[in-house]
Design a protein around this motif. Structure first.
Motif, PDB file in Angstrom:
ATOM      1  N   LEU A   1       0.817  -1.223   0.000  1.00  7.78           N
ATOM      2  CA  LEU A   1       0.000   0.000   0.000  1.00  7.78           C
ATOM      3  C   LEU A   1       0.850   1.273   0.000  1.00  7.78           C
ATOM      4  O   LEU A   1       0.439   2.303  -0.555  1.00  7.78           O
ATOM      5  CB  LEU A   1      -0.906   0.020   1.230  1.00  7.78           C
ATOM      6  CG  LEU A   1      -2.101  -0.942   1.215  1.00  7.78           C
ATOM      7  CD1 LEU A   1      -2.735  -1.032   2.595  1.00  7.78           C
ATOM      8  CD2 LEU A   1      -3.129  -0.498   0.176  1.00  7.78           C
ATOM      9  N   LEU A   2       2.031   1.200   0.629  1.00  3.86           N
ATOM     10  CA  LEU A   2       2.829   2.421   0.835  1.00  3.86           C
ATOM     11  C   LEU A   2       3.795   2.638  -0.319  1.00  3.86           C
ATOM     12  O   LEU A   2       5.011   2.691  -0.130  1.00  3.86           O
ATOM     13  CB  LEU A   2       3.581   2.328   2.168  1.00  3.86           C
ATOM     14  CG  LEU A   2       2.692   2.156   3.410  1.00  3.86           C
ATOM     15  CD1 LEU A   2       3.532   1.979   4.659  1.00  3.86           C
ATOM     16  CD2 LEU A   2       1.747   3.340   3.580  1.00  3.86           C
ATOM     17  N   VAL A   3       3.258   2.727  -1.510  1.00  6.48           N
ATOM     18  CA  VAL A   3       4.115   2.860  -2.694  1.00  6.48           C
ATOM     19  C   VAL A   3       3.838   4.138  -3.481  1.00  6.48           C
ATOM     20  O   VAL A   3       4.561   4.466  -4.404  1.00  6.48           O
ATOM     21  CB  VAL A   3       3.955   1.645  -3.641  1.00  6.48           C
ATOM     22  CG1 VAL A   3       4.510   0.397  -2.994  1.00  6.48           C
ATOM     23  CG2 VAL A   3       2.498   1.444  -4.033  1.00  6.48           C
ATOM     24  N   LYS A   4       2.786   4.860  -3.104  1.00  5.95           N
ATOM     25  CA  LYS A   4       2.365   5.991  -3.922  1.00  5.95           C
ATOM     26  C   LYS A   4       2.991   7.310  -3.507  1.00  5.95           C
ATOM     27  O   LYS A   4       3.062   8.247  -4.302  1.00  5.95           O
ATOM     28  CB  LYS A   4       0.833   6.137  -3.863  1.00  5.95           C
ATOM     29  CG  LYS A   4       0.086   4.959  -4.437  1.00  5.95           C
ATOM     30  CD  LYS A   4       0.224   4.913  -5.934  1.00  5.95           C
ATOM     31  CE  LYS A   4      -0.624   3.796  -6.522  1.00  5.95           C
ATOM     32  NZ  LYS A   4      -0.346   3.576  -7.936  1.00  5.95           N
ATOM     33  N   THR A   5       3.372   7.421  -2.252  1.00  3.81           N
ATOM     34  CA  THR A   5       3.889   8.699  -1.768  1.00  3.81           C
ATOM     35  C   THR A   5       4.838   8.482  -0.599  1.00  3.81           C
ATOM     36  O   THR A   5       4.668   7.521   0.170  1.00  3.81           O
ATOM     37  CB  THR A   5       2.740   9.634  -1.326  1.00  3.81           C
ATOM     38  OG1 THR A   5       3.309  10.815  -0.750  1.00  3.81           O
ATOM     39  CG2 THR A   5       1.830   8.981  -0.303  1.00  3.81           C
ATOM     40  N   ASP A   6       5.831   9.374  -0.499  1.00  2.00           N
ATOM     41  CA  ASP A   6       6.709   9.310   0.680  1.00  2.00           C
ATOM     42  C   ASP A   6       6.232  10.268   1.767  1.00  2.00           C
ATOM     43  O   ASP A   6       6.922  10.456   2.772  1.00  2.00           O
ATOM     44  CB  ASP A   6       8.171   9.567   0.309  1.00  2.00           C
ATOM     45  CG  ASP A   6       8.383  10.948  -0.270  1.00  2.00           C
ATOM     46  OD1 ASP A   6       7.404  11.713  -0.385  1.00  2.00           O
ATOM     47  OD2 ASP A   6       9.537  11.267  -0.607  1.00  2.00           O
ATOM     48  N   ASP A   7       5.054  10.869   1.588  1.00  2.00           N
ATOM     49  CA  ASP A   7       4.497  11.783   2.595  1.00  2.00           C
ATOM     50  C   ASP A   7       4.258  11.005   3.900  1.00  2.00           C
ATOM     51  O   ASP A   7       3.413  10.096   3.936  1.00  2.00           O
ATOM     52  CB  ASP A   7       3.185  12.366   2.068  1.00  2.00           C
ATOM     53  CG  ASP A   7       2.555  13.368   3.026  1.00  2.00           C
ATOM     54  OD1 ASP A   7       1.940  14.326   2.546  1.00  2.00           O
ATOM     55  OD2 ASP A   7       2.653  13.178   4.250  1.00  2.00           O
TER      56      ASP A   7
ATOM     57  N   LEU B   1       8.194   1.628   8.370  1.00  2.00           N
ATOM     58  CA  LEU B   1       7.629   1.846   7.034  1.00  2.00           C
ATOM     59  C   LEU B   1       7.204   3.295   6.805  1.00  2.00           C
ATOM     60  O   LEU B   1       7.040   3.720   5.660  1.00  2.00           O
ATOM     61  CB  LEU B   1       6.419   0.933   6.826  1.00  2.00           C
ATOM     62  CG  LEU B   1       6.713  -0.570   6.747  1.00  2.00           C
ATOM     63  CD1 LEU B   1       5.409  -1.363   6.722  1.00  2.00           C
ATOM     64  CD2 LEU B   1       7.563  -0.890   5.527  1.00  2.00           C
ATOM     65  N   VAL B   2       7.032   4.061   7.890  1.00  2.00           N
ATOM     66  CA  VAL B   2       6.549   5.451   7.734  1.00  2.00           C
ATOM     67  C   VAL B   2       7.536   6.276   6.912  1.00  2.00           C
ATOM     68  O   VAL B   2       7.131   7.107   6.097  1.00  2.00           O
ATOM     69  CB  VAL B   2       6.301   6.093   9.113  1.00  2.00           C
ATOM     70  CG1 VAL B   2       6.031   7.585   8.975  1.00  2.00           C
ATOM     71  CG2 VAL B   2       5.138   5.415   9.829  1.00  2.00           C
ATOM     72  N   TYR B   3       8.831   6.038   7.123  1.00  2.00           N
ATOM     73  CA  TYR B   3       9.832   6.853   6.416  1.00  2.00           C
ATOM     74  C   TYR B   3      10.627   6.078   5.374  1.00  2.00           C
ATOM     75  O   TYR B   3      11.569   6.611   4.809  1.00  2.00           O
ATOM     76  CB  TYR B   3      10.778   7.506   7.424  1.00  2.00           C
ATOM     77  CG  TYR B   3      10.131   8.684   8.122  1.00  2.00           C
ATOM     78  CD1 TYR B   3      10.109   9.943   7.529  1.00  2.00           C
ATOM     79  CD2 TYR B   3       9.503   8.523   9.350  1.00  2.00           C
ATOM     80  CE1 TYR B   3       9.491  11.026   8.153  1.00  2.00           C
ATOM     81  CE2 TYR B   3       8.876   9.592   9.982  1.00  2.00           C
ATOM     82  CZ  TYR B   3       8.879  10.830   9.381  1.00  2.00           C
ATOM     83  OH  TYR B   3       8.263  11.885   9.991  1.00  2.00           O
ATOM     84  N   VAL B   4      10.243   4.837   5.102  1.00  2.00           N
ATOM     85  CA  VAL B   4      10.943   4.068   4.078  1.00  2.00           C
ATOM     86  C   VAL B   4      10.303   4.338   2.735  1.00  2.00           C
ATOM     87  O   VAL B   4       9.078   4.364   2.623  1.00  2.00           O
ATOM     88  CB  VAL B   4      10.857   2.538   4.390  1.00  2.00           C
ATOM     89  CG1 VAL B   4      11.281   1.714   3.189  1.00  2.00           C
ATOM     90  CG2 VAL B   4      11.727   2.218   5.586  1.00  2.00           C
ATOM     91  N   ILE B   5      11.140   4.540   1.734  1.00  2.00           N
ATOM     92  CA  ILE B   5      10.581   4.692   0.379  1.00  2.00           C
ATOM     93  C   ILE B   5      10.608   3.324  -0.278  1.00  2.00           C
ATOM     94  O   ILE B   5      11.663   2.719  -0.388  1.00  2.00           O
ATOM     95  CB  ILE B   5      11.433   5.663  -0.458  1.00  2.00           C
ATOM     96  CG1 ILE B   5      11.733   6.895   0.361  1.00  2.00           C
ATOM     97  CG2 ILE B   5      10.771   5.921  -1.792  1.00  2.00           C
ATOM     98  CD1 ILE B   5      11.158   8.161  -0.108  1.00  2.00           C
ATOM     99  N   SER B   6       9.456   2.844  -0.667  1.00  2.00           N
ATOM    100  CA  SER B   6       9.372   1.510  -1.276  1.00  2.00           C
ATOM    101  C   SER B   6       9.956   1.504  -2.674  1.00  2.00           C
ATOM    102  O   SER B   6       9.861   2.499  -3.373  1.00  2.00           O
ATOM    103  CB  SER B   6       7.926   1.042  -1.329  1.00  2.00           C
ATOM    104  OG  SER B   6       7.380   1.046  -0.030  1.00  2.00           O
TER     105      SER B   6
END
Ligand code: SME
Length: 154
Positions: free
Chosen positions: A20-26, A149-154
């Motif tokens: 899910l966490l692939v769209k934004t690094d916000d 995962l909050v600050y990792v860029i996938s």
């Protein structure tokens, strides 16, 4: 919840979040997604969300659950985790000196530091339960992994 069942669920959630966490690094968007997924997957997560470090205070960020304190200052489990730079598991919040009760129904709690890309703690992940003794090492280890995962860029 039985340990193996809990561990398996955390592993599936971690994979789901990676997807899910692939769209934004916000980080705010990512915190919102993490809080939503965790809250929906664990029925003992009565309140689940983030507090963000702003100066000396913690200001509420994305969360799921009943309305919570907007600003934490002085005492509390969240600030203790921040100052001690470690996760804190609280089996009975009523026995934790300085605990801040945002909702009187909470009886146990876990707080996990969230590190930003520079290695500083910029937020905490906080989960409350209405039951006593809800959180254990399985929760701590898996929530620490999820918090990265909050600050990792996938
Ligand atoms: N109990 C926390 C305050 C936040 S609420 O649990 C959502 C504390 O003592 O820091």
């Amino acid at each position: 919840m039985e340990t193996n069942k809990k561990q398996g669920r955390y592993e599936r959630i971690f994979k789901q979040l990676q997807g899910l966490l692939v769209k934004t690094d916000d980080p705010i968007a990512r915190m919102a997604t993490v809080a939503a997924v965790l809250s929906h997957k664990f029925d003992y997560f009565f309140w689940c969300g983030f507090y963000r470090l702003t100066g000396e205070k913690l200001v509420v960020g994305p969360y799921q659950g009943p309305p919570a304190c907007q600003v934490l200052e002085g005492t509390g489990v969240c600030l203790a985790a921040l100052h001690q730079k470690k996760s804190i598991v609280v089996p009975d919040v009523h026995k934790f000196p300085g605990h801040i009760a945002c909702d009187s129904r909470s009886n146990s709690e876990i707080v996990i530091p969230v590190y930003d890309k520079s290695g500083s703690i910029s937020a905490v992940l906080d989960v409350d339960s209405t039951s006593f003794n809800s959180f254990d090492e399985t929760d701590r280890l898996n929530l620490e992994k999820i918090a990265t995962l909050v600050y990792v860029i996938s």
